[in-house]
Write a protein that holds these residues in place. Structure first.
Motif, PDB file in Angstrom:
ATOM      1  N   MET A  20       6.736   4.103  -5.121  1.00  0.00           N
ATOM      2  CA  MET A  20       5.965   3.551  -6.249  1.00  0.00           C
ATOM      3  C   MET A  20       6.159   2.039  -6.314  1.00  0.00           C
ATOM      4  O   MET A  20       7.285   1.557  -6.325  1.00  0.00           O
ATOM      5  CB  MET A  20       6.445   4.196  -7.561  1.00  0.00           C
ATOM      6  N   ASP A  21       5.027   1.315  -6.344  1.00  0.00           N
ATOM      7  CA  ASP A  21       5.081  -0.155  -6.393  1.00  0.00           C
ATOM      8  C   ASP A  21       4.868  -0.615  -7.832  1.00  0.00           C
ATOM      9  O   ASP A  21       3.853  -0.291  -8.453  1.00  0.00           O
ATOM     10  CB  ASP A  21       3.975  -0.721  -5.495  1.00  0.00           C
ATOM     11  N   SER A  22       5.821  -1.393  -8.372  1.00  0.00           N
ATOM     12  CA  SER A  22       5.713  -1.792  -9.782  1.00  0.00           C
ATOM     13  C   SER A  22       5.156  -3.212  -9.948  1.00  0.00           C
ATOM     14  O   SER A  22       4.695  -3.572 -11.025  1.00  0.00           O
ATOM     15  CB  SER A  22       7.104  -1.767 -10.438  1.00  0.00           C
ATOM     16  N   ASN A  23       5.190  -4.019  -8.877  1.00  0.00           N
ATOM     17  CA  ASN A  23       4.849  -5.441  -9.079  1.00  0.00           C
ATOM     18  C   ASN A  23       3.669  -5.893  -8.224  1.00  0.00           C
ATOM     19  O   ASN A  23       3.497  -7.079  -7.963  1.00  0.00           O
ATOM     20  CB  ASN A  23       6.086  -6.314  -8.775  1.00  0.00           C
ATOM     21  N   GLY A  24       2.870  -4.935  -7.752  1.00  0.00           N
ATOM     22  CA  GLY A  24       1.602  -5.296  -7.123  1.00  0.00           C
ATOM     23  C   GLY A  24       1.709  -6.078  -5.838  1.00  0.00           C
ATOM     24  O   GLY A  24       0.834  -6.868  -5.499  1.00  0.00           O
ATOM     25  N   ASP A  25       2.787  -5.812  -5.051  1.00  0.00           N
ATOM     26  CA  ASP A  25       2.816  -6.445  -3.714  1.00  0.00           C
ATOM     27  C   ASP A  25       2.541  -5.406  -2.628  1.00  0.00           C
ATOM     28  O   ASP A  25       2.671  -5.694  -1.442  1.00  0.00           O
ATOM     29  CB  ASP A  25       4.168  -7.144  -3.478  1.00  0.00           C
ATOM     30  N   GLY A  26       2.179  -4.202  -3.034  1.00  0.00           N
ATOM     31  CA  GLY A  26       1.826  -3.166  -2.046  1.00  0.00           C
ATOM     32  C   GLY A  26       3.034  -2.489  -1.425  1.00  0.00           C
ATOM     33  O   GLY A  26       2.901  -1.663  -0.528  1.00  0.00           O
ATOM     34  N   ILE A  27       4.230  -2.845  -1.934  1.00  0.00           N
ATOM     35  CA  ILE A  27       5.453  -2.254  -1.382  1.00  0.00           C
ATOM     36  C   ILE A  27       6.208  -1.538  -2.499  1.00  0.00           C
ATOM     37  O   ILE A  27       6.432  -2.115  -3.586  1.00  0.00           O
ATOM     38  CB  ILE A  27       6.360  -3.351  -0.771  1.00  0.00           C
ATOM     39  N   GLY A  28       6.592  -0.323  -2.281  1.00  0.00           N
ATOM     40  CA  GLY A  28       7.350   0.420  -3.299  1.00  0.00           C
ATOM     41  C   GLY A  28       8.627  -0.328  -3.639  1.00  0.00           C
ATOM     42  O   GLY A  28       9.123  -1.143  -2.846  1.00  0.00           O
ATOM     43  N   ASP A  29       9.158  -0.060  -4.839  1.00  0.00           N
ATOM     44  CA  ASP A  29      10.362  -0.791  -5.236  1.00  0.00           C
ATOM     45  C   ASP A  29      11.166   0.010  -6.261  1.00  0.00           C
ATOM     46  O   ASP A  29      10.704   1.054  -6.747  1.00  0.00           O
ATOM     47  CB  ASP A  29       9.991  -2.163  -5.812  1.00  0.00           C
ATOM     48  N   ILE A  30      12.351  -0.504  -6.598  1.00  0.00           N
ATOM     49  CA  ILE A  30      13.263   0.222  -7.485  1.00  0.00           C
ATOM     50  C   ILE A  30      12.715   0.328  -8.907  1.00  0.00           C
ATOM     51  O   ILE A  30      12.716   1.418  -9.486  1.00  0.00           O
ATOM     52  CB  ILE A  30      14.659  -0.432  -7.439  1.00  0.00           C
ATOM     53  N   THR A  73      15.186  -7.699  -0.994  1.00  0.00           N
ATOM     54  CA  THR A  73      14.426  -8.512  -1.959  1.00  0.00           C
ATOM     55  C   THR A  73      13.137  -7.804  -2.376  1.00  0.00           C
ATOM     56  O   THR A  73      12.803  -7.732  -3.554  1.00  0.00           O
ATOM     57  CB  THR A  73      14.087  -9.877  -1.320  1.00  0.00           C
ATOM     58  N   GLU A  74      12.444  -7.202  -1.402  1.00  0.00           N
ATOM     59  CA  GLU A  74      11.161  -6.542  -1.720  1.00  0.00           C
ATOM     60  C   GLU A  74      11.362  -5.358  -2.658  1.00  0.00           C
ATOM     61  O   GLU A  74      10.442  -4.933  -3.351  1.00  0.00           O
ATOM     62  CB  GLU A  74      10.516  -6.021  -0.423  1.00  0.00           C
ATOM     63  N   PHE A  75      12.565  -4.782  -2.650  1.00  0.00           N
ATOM     64  CA  PHE A  75      12.808  -3.576  -3.472  1.00  0.00           C
ATOM     65  C   PHE A  75      13.310  -3.936  -4.872  1.00  0.00           C
ATOM     66  O   PHE A  75      13.343  -3.071  -5.750  1.00  0.00           O
ATOM     67  CB  PHE A  75      13.804  -2.647  -2.781  1.00  0.00           C
TER      68      PHE A  75
HETATM   69 CA    CA Z   1       6.640  -3.803  -5.045  1.00  0.00          CA
END
Ligand code: CA
Ligand code: TEU
Length: 560
Positions: A20-30, A73-75
């Motif tokens: 699940m991506d929370s900040n709209g960079d297309g990468i899932g994160d914590i 960093t991405e997570f």
């Molecule tokens: Ca993200």
């Protein structure tokens, strides 16, 4: 056989990049994971296995770690991670982290030092050897293709890497390296985690360096075995247990490619004081040719599957403990692989889930499995991101294989089948992200997604939820004895569980043809019979003492 919380738990694996991506960079994160904890609680999950979230250049999607004590960093940040752990514990869910210590990234500070000079204090954190006859020390191959040795001009030596050249193997012969690993483990355990999944942990001890393949191919040992179960692996794990694991209330599951049940007992026997469970791969190898890479597509033989899963159930029945899985971030999606992801998508996904979850051991659910996510067929190679897949394509082409044949293997076995974004709803990008995700979303997300699953009482999701509820309610499912019946039946997978005077009869039609079976005598002598769960609604499947099974029909009866 002692009772343990990890024997009674159901584990859910999250592959953070695709969850699940929370900040709209297309990468899932914590922070994205945080928003889905109630979803996991609703499913009935006790433990989350989180694939690596540490700093990494992502050559192997996080399994190449450049800082074991920093969040990628991405997570997100360490604060995000602290919040995740607190929010999981608040919901009485446990967190198991991924421990990748057979190798690090080549961008880890240890390796940056090690490669500086032959007398650097970190030199022996890794495995360096001089070349031979102008080439690498041995002609071994790395798992992702190419030589297992990478030449370093600055010090005129080669370093070993069983995976990519950006994943140099750590030298476990070095007590200083081992201490560094144990200190890192304590860093995470002291923060409150509840266990580790140990990546390729049976590779940390390397068998003596023989000159070349020839030493192995000429009958001494199957080539790939030189990587696994080396002479000191149990010394290292007993030391790890004594110095770290035994000091915490935690669970451990060691990923051990190529272990057989007898070897698995050396890792998981209670008296061994090493690990609790292993991930073994024998059932994951039944649709490839023995001793060959997974890309050779061999149709699954149900009799082999029944025999193999039964072997593991029986040989670990009174010692050790089975992990039960069909899926993970390295395996294709089981409903496409062993089920029928077209006309019997729901029935076959539920049938496969029942086969696994009614067995003895700890079940592992991989993200998306609970809604029946399927394999993907990207139309262009550029859409594939997995290093193993891309290296295979290139090597196979060089060997003269046809593009279509290579793609058929990739469609069936690429690890990217498991890594397409989690399908949350039917909005753009399946609700995984506001932005174009790092990897393509499966186009069937309009039909297969969490939101529609939660709205449909007959969805695969609610079948998994019920299987988990049954495991919590019926001790026989966790601790009962397992006995295969109809072992030679070509299309039925049936077994009995027994605990005291209670039995469970688990019958599964593994294929799409109607079939029937006489009521098994092994399931006779009962007074009461109750259908616990099925995948065809309520109407009875019985007629005059026969059980008629529709395509992929699966039924569990409780008999007392
Ligand atoms: Ca993200
Ligand atoms: O996988 C170990 C392993 O054996 C893999 O080669 C896997 O079985 C294979 O890719 C299936 O095709 C672990 C991790 O699960 C995997 O994601 C990593 O790439 C690998 O180790 C190196 O860390």
């Amino acid at each position: 056989m002692s009772k343990q919380w990890w024997k009674e738990s159901v584990v859910y694996q999250i592959y953070p990049r695709s969850f699940m991506d929370s900040n709209g960079d297309g990468i899932g994160d914590i922070p994205g994971i945080l928003t889905k904890l109630d979803y996991l609680k609703n499913l009935g999950i006790d433990v989350v296995w989180l694939s690596p979230v540490y700093q990494s250049p992502n050559d192997d999607m996080g399994y190449d770690i450049s800082d074991y004590e920093e969040i990628m960093t991405e997570f997100g940040t360490m604060e995000d991670w602290d919040t995740l752990l607190a929010e999981m514990h608040r919901r009485e869910m446990k967190l198991v982290m991924d421990l990748v210590v057979n190798h690090s990234s080549d961008e880890h500070a240890w390796f940056m030092e090690s490669k500086k000079s032959k007398d650097n204090e970190y030199r022996d954190y890794y495995i360096w050897r001089p070349g031979k006859n102008g080439g690498p020390p041995t002609d071994w191959k790395a798992t992702f293709g190419g030589s297992a040795w990478e030449y370093d001009e600055a010090t005129d030596e080669y370093y070993l890497h069983m995976f990519s050249k950006k994943q140099p193997d750590l030298n476990w012969e070095n007590p200083k390296l081992r201490e560094s690993v144990y200190n890192m483990m304590k860093f995470w355990l002291d923060k409150g985690i509840d266990g580790f999944r140990l990546d390729v942990i049976n590779m940390i001890s390397k068998k003596e360096f023989l000159s070349s393949y020839e030493d192995y191919k000429n009958g001494r040992e199957v080539l790939m075995d030189y990587q696994f179960n080396g002479p000191k692996v149990h010394d290292y794990l007993r030391e790890m247990n004594e110095k770290v694991l035994s000091q915490y209330d935690m669970m451990t599951v060691g990923e051990c490619p190529k272990v057989s049940p007898d070897l698995a007992l050396l890792y998981t026997g209670e008296e061994r004081k090493e690990l609790n469970m292993v991930f073994q791969f024998e059932h994951m190898g039944l649709d490839k040719y023995p001793g060959k890479p997974k890309w050779g597509l061999k149709p699954l033989n149900l009799l082999e599957l029944k025999q193999n899963l039964t072997k593991w159930q029986k040989e670990l029945e009174n010692n050790g403990w089975n992990s039960l899985y069909w899926n993970n971030h390295d395996q294709p999606r089981v409903v496409s692989r062993f089920g029928n992801d077209s006309e019997y998508h729901t029935e076959s996904a539920k049938m496969l889930a029942t086969i696994l979850h009614m067995m003895k051991g700890t079940p592992y659910i991989y993200q998306g499995e609970e809604i029946g996510m399927t394999n993907i067929q990207f139309q262009s190679l550029e859409e594939y991101k997995d290093i193993e897949t891309l290296n295979y394509y290139r090597e196979a082409l060089e060997e003269g294989k046809q593009h279509e044949d290579i793609m058929a293997s990739i469609y069936a076995k690429s690890r990217d089948n498991a890594r397409t974004p989690m399908q949350w709803d039917s909005s753009e990008y399946a609700g995984f992200s506001e932005a174009k995700p790092w990897i393509g979303v499966h186009p069937n997300y309009h039909e297969i997604n969490v939101e529609s699953a939660l709205e449909n009482a007959d969805s695969i999701f609610y079948h998994y939820k019920k299987l988990i509820e049954l495991r919590k309610k019926h001790e026989i499912i966790v601790y009962g004895a397992y006995d295969l019946i109809l072992e030679n039946h070509p299309s039925i997978f049936a077994y009995i569980r027994t605990l005291g005077n209670e039995k469970l009869l688990v019958v599964n039609n593994f294929y799409g043809d109607e079939t029937a079976l006489e009521w098994p005598e092994e399931a006779g002598g009962f007074v009461t019979k109750k259908k616990l769960i099925g995948n065809y609604g309520e109407e009875s499947a019985e007629e005059e003492g026969k059980i008629k099974l529709r395509p992929y029909e699966s039924i569990v009866y409780s008999l007392t």
